[in-house]
Design an enzyme around this catalytic site. Structure first.
Site, PDB file in Angstrom:
ATOM      1  N   ASP A  11       0.825  -1.216   0.000  1.00  0.00           N
ATOM      2  CA  ASP A  11       0.000   0.000   0.000  1.00  0.00           C
ATOM      3  C   ASP A  11       0.860   1.267   0.000  1.00  0.00           C
ATOM      4  O   ASP A  11       1.963   1.272   0.543  1.00  0.00           O
ATOM      5  CB  ASP A  11      -0.919  -0.022   1.238  1.00  0.00           C
ATOM      6  CG  ASP A  11      -2.036   1.003   1.123  1.00  0.00           C
ATOM      7  OD1 ASP A  11      -2.345   1.435  -0.005  1.00  0.00           O
ATOM      8  OD2 ASP A  11      -2.598   1.378   2.171  1.00  0.00           O
ATOM      9  N   HIS A  56       2.140   3.155  -8.954  1.00  0.00           N
ATOM     10  CA  HIS A  56       1.991   1.711  -9.187  1.00  0.00           C
ATOM     11  C   HIS A  56       3.193   1.188  -9.969  1.00  0.00           C
ATOM     12  O   HIS A  56       3.745   0.137  -9.645  1.00  0.00           O
ATOM     13  CB  HIS A  56       0.697   1.414  -9.954  1.00  0.00           C
ATOM     14  CG  HIS A  56      -0.543   1.843  -9.235  1.00  0.00           C
ATOM     15  ND1 HIS A  56      -0.765   1.550  -7.901  1.00  0.00           N
ATOM     16  CD2 HIS A  56      -1.636   2.545  -9.647  1.00  0.00           C
ATOM     17  CE1 HIS A  56      -1.936   2.061  -7.544  1.00  0.00           C
ATOM     18  NE2 HIS A  56      -2.478   2.673  -8.581  1.00  0.00           N
ATOM     19  N   LEU A  73       9.964 -21.190  -3.850  1.00  0.00           N
ATOM     20  CA  LEU A  73       9.116 -20.142  -3.263  1.00  0.00           C
ATOM     21  C   LEU A  73       7.777 -20.146  -3.996  1.00  0.00           C
ATOM     22  O   LEU A  73       7.749 -20.153  -5.227  1.00  0.00           O
ATOM     23  CB  LEU A  73       9.779 -18.762  -3.429  1.00  0.00           C
ATOM     24  CG  LEU A  73       8.913 -17.535  -3.112  1.00  0.00           C
ATOM     25  CD1 LEU A  73       8.592 -17.460  -1.621  1.00  0.00           C
ATOM     26  CD2 LEU A  73       9.596 -16.243  -3.551  1.00  0.00           C
TER      27      LEU A  73
HETATM   28  C1  IPE Z   1      -5.385  -2.656   0.101  1.00  0.00           C
HETATM   29  O1  IPE Z   1      -5.066  -1.330  -0.092  1.00  0.00           O
HETATM   30  C2  IPE Z   1      -5.415  -3.390  -1.211  1.00  0.00           C
HETATM   31  C3  IPE Z   1      -4.132  -3.545  -1.875  1.00  0.00           C
HETATM   32  C4  IPE Z   1      -2.962  -3.199  -1.402  1.00  0.00           C
HETATM   33  C5  IPE Z   1      -4.202  -4.165  -3.169  1.00  0.00           C
HETATM   34  P1  IPE Z   1      -6.183  -0.202  -0.276  1.00  0.00           P
HETATM   35  O2  IPE Z   1      -5.445   1.062  -0.486  1.00  0.00           O
HETATM   36  O3  IPE Z   1      -7.159  -0.607  -1.313  1.00  0.00           O
HETATM   37  O4  IPE Z   1      -6.912  -0.232   1.130  1.00  0.00           O
HETATM   38  P2  IPE Z   1      -7.714   0.924   1.870  1.00  0.00           P
HETATM   39  O5  IPE Z   1      -8.729   1.447   0.903  1.00  0.00           O
HETATM   40  O6  IPE Z   1      -6.726   1.976   2.256  1.00  0.00           O
HETATM   41  O7  IPE Z   1      -8.307   0.270   3.074  1.00  0.00           O
HETATM   42  C1  IPE Z   2      -1.674   0.202  -3.282  1.00  0.00           C
HETATM   43  O1  IPE Z   2      -1.434   1.583  -3.341  1.00  0.00           O
HETATM   44  C2  IPE Z   2      -1.938  -0.389  -4.636  1.00  0.00           C
HETATM   45  C3  IPE Z   2      -3.326  -0.821  -4.859  1.00  0.00           C
HETATM   46  C4  IPE Z   2      -4.277  -0.782  -3.986  1.00  0.00           C
HETATM   47  C5  IPE Z   2      -3.641  -1.322  -6.176  1.00  0.00           C
HETATM   48  P1  IPE Z   2      -2.615   2.641  -3.351  1.00  0.00           P
HETATM   49  O2  IPE Z   2      -2.994   2.893  -4.769  1.00  0.00           O
HETATM   50  O3  IPE Z   2      -3.707   2.182  -2.475  1.00  0.00           O
HETATM   51  O4  IPE Z   2      -1.885   3.908  -2.757  1.00  0.00           O
HETATM   52  P2  IPE Z   2      -2.491   4.934  -1.699  1.00  0.00           P
HETATM   53  O5  IPE Z   2      -2.980   4.151  -0.536  1.00  0.00           O
HETATM   54  O6  IPE Z   2      -3.592   5.661  -2.396  1.00  0.00           O
HETATM   55  O7  IPE Z   2      -1.334   5.816  -1.354  1.00  0.00           O
HETATM   56 MG    MG Z   3      -4.062   2.434  -0.486  1.00  0.00          MG
END
Ligand code: IPE
Ligand code: IPE
Ligand code: MG
Length: 243
Positions: free
Chosen positions: A21, A38, A133
């Site tokens: 995240d 990403h 793995l």
């Molecule tokens: C969790 O992150 C999902 C992934 C890392 C793929 P999110 O960014 O979607 O989660 P929330 O919305 O902060 O809870």
């Molecule tokens: C995690 O990073 C990747 C996915 C959920 C696909 P985010 O896109 O949620 O990044 P933040 O949380 O908005 O910084």
């Molecule tokens: Mg996020």
């Protein structure tokens, strides 16, 4: 200090989960579009995989796209579908050469583009015999959806209520042969699970770090393992020396 200093190689977590995240915030800090965050997460993922191989961890599960991530702007969703397909095609031979078995966990074929599903299947077939793995990519994955799918299948099989127990559900999850994660790491300073492996992480040790996913490297994984090794896992019982 060498990277692996202080890690007890005889007490490694067998299975590590990662909630990757913070990509969007990483990009925003640089004045870039979220999609650049990403893209920058790719290096973090493969450095983490290298770290897991270096340690000798047998199972790594990473959260790449949740069942709730469809709520994002359509352009971001479209980018993520194409980007994940692209990553898979570019890395699968290298992962295969390194002895990595690739797996996917999540709802397949439900809104996921058919071409991506075919690449997922091809990658799983290509690497199915590897054992060094197991890298499971949770994609279009939701912990609640996984439990619902398990319950649906036992209802469809006509299992009587008296036969419904934890084992009956666990054996119908997406990958029943995978051990429950011992350690789950979430980056970006959020203290929540966000629907990751709800059933499986009942007794996982949770490590939260402020590092944003694109900045995460194997050393951060090693740090998380050190924290894990300082924890006292009881599984509802009492410490051995008090028993
Ligand atoms: C969790 O992150 C999902 C992934 C890392 C793929 P999110 O960014 O979607 O989660 P929330 O919305 O902060 O809870
Ligand atoms: C995690 O990073 C990747 C996915 C959920 C696909 P985010 O896109 O949620 O990044 P933040 O949380 O908005 O910084
Ligand atoms: Mg996020």
């Amino acid at each position: 200090m060498a990277a692996l200093d202080g890690i007890d190689m005889s007490r490694l977590p067998v299975h590590v989960g990662c909630v990757m995240d913070g990509n969007g915030r990483w990009a925003a800090q640089r004045g870039l579009p979220r999609t650049e965050g990403h893209a920058a997460g790719e290096e973090a993922l493969f450095d983490t995989v290298e770290g897991a191989l270096e340690l000798g961890i047998g199972w790594l599960t990473v959260y790449a796209f949740s069942t709730e991530n469809w709520r994002r702007p359509v352009d971001e969703v479209r980018f993520l579908m194409r980007f994940n397909e692209d990553i898979l095609v570019r890395h699968r031979d290298d992962l295969n050469d390194k002895g990595v078995r690739i797996r996917f966990a999540g709802r397949r074929g439900w809104r996921v583009p058919g071409r991506l599903v075919r690449h997922m299947d091809d990658s799983m077939t290509l690497t199915a015999r590897n054992r060094r793995l197991t890298l499971t990519i949770a994609f279009n994955y939701g912990g609640r959806a996984e439990i619902v799918d398990a319950v649906r299948s036992l209802v469809a099989e006509g299992l009587p209520a008296s036969k419904v127990d934890e084992r009956a559900i666990a054996s119908r999850l997406y990958w029943p042969d995978a051990p429950d994660p011992d350690l789950v790491v979430r980056t970006s300073g959020e203290y929540r699970i966000s629907n990751f492996l709800l059933w499986e992480l009942a007794y996982s040790e949770l490590v939260f770090t402020d590092v944003l996913w694109p900045d995460f490297r194997r050393e951060d994984l090693f740090d998380a393992v050190r924290q894990f090794q300082r924890r006292d896992r009881r599984f509802g019982g009492v410490e051995e020396r008090q028993a």
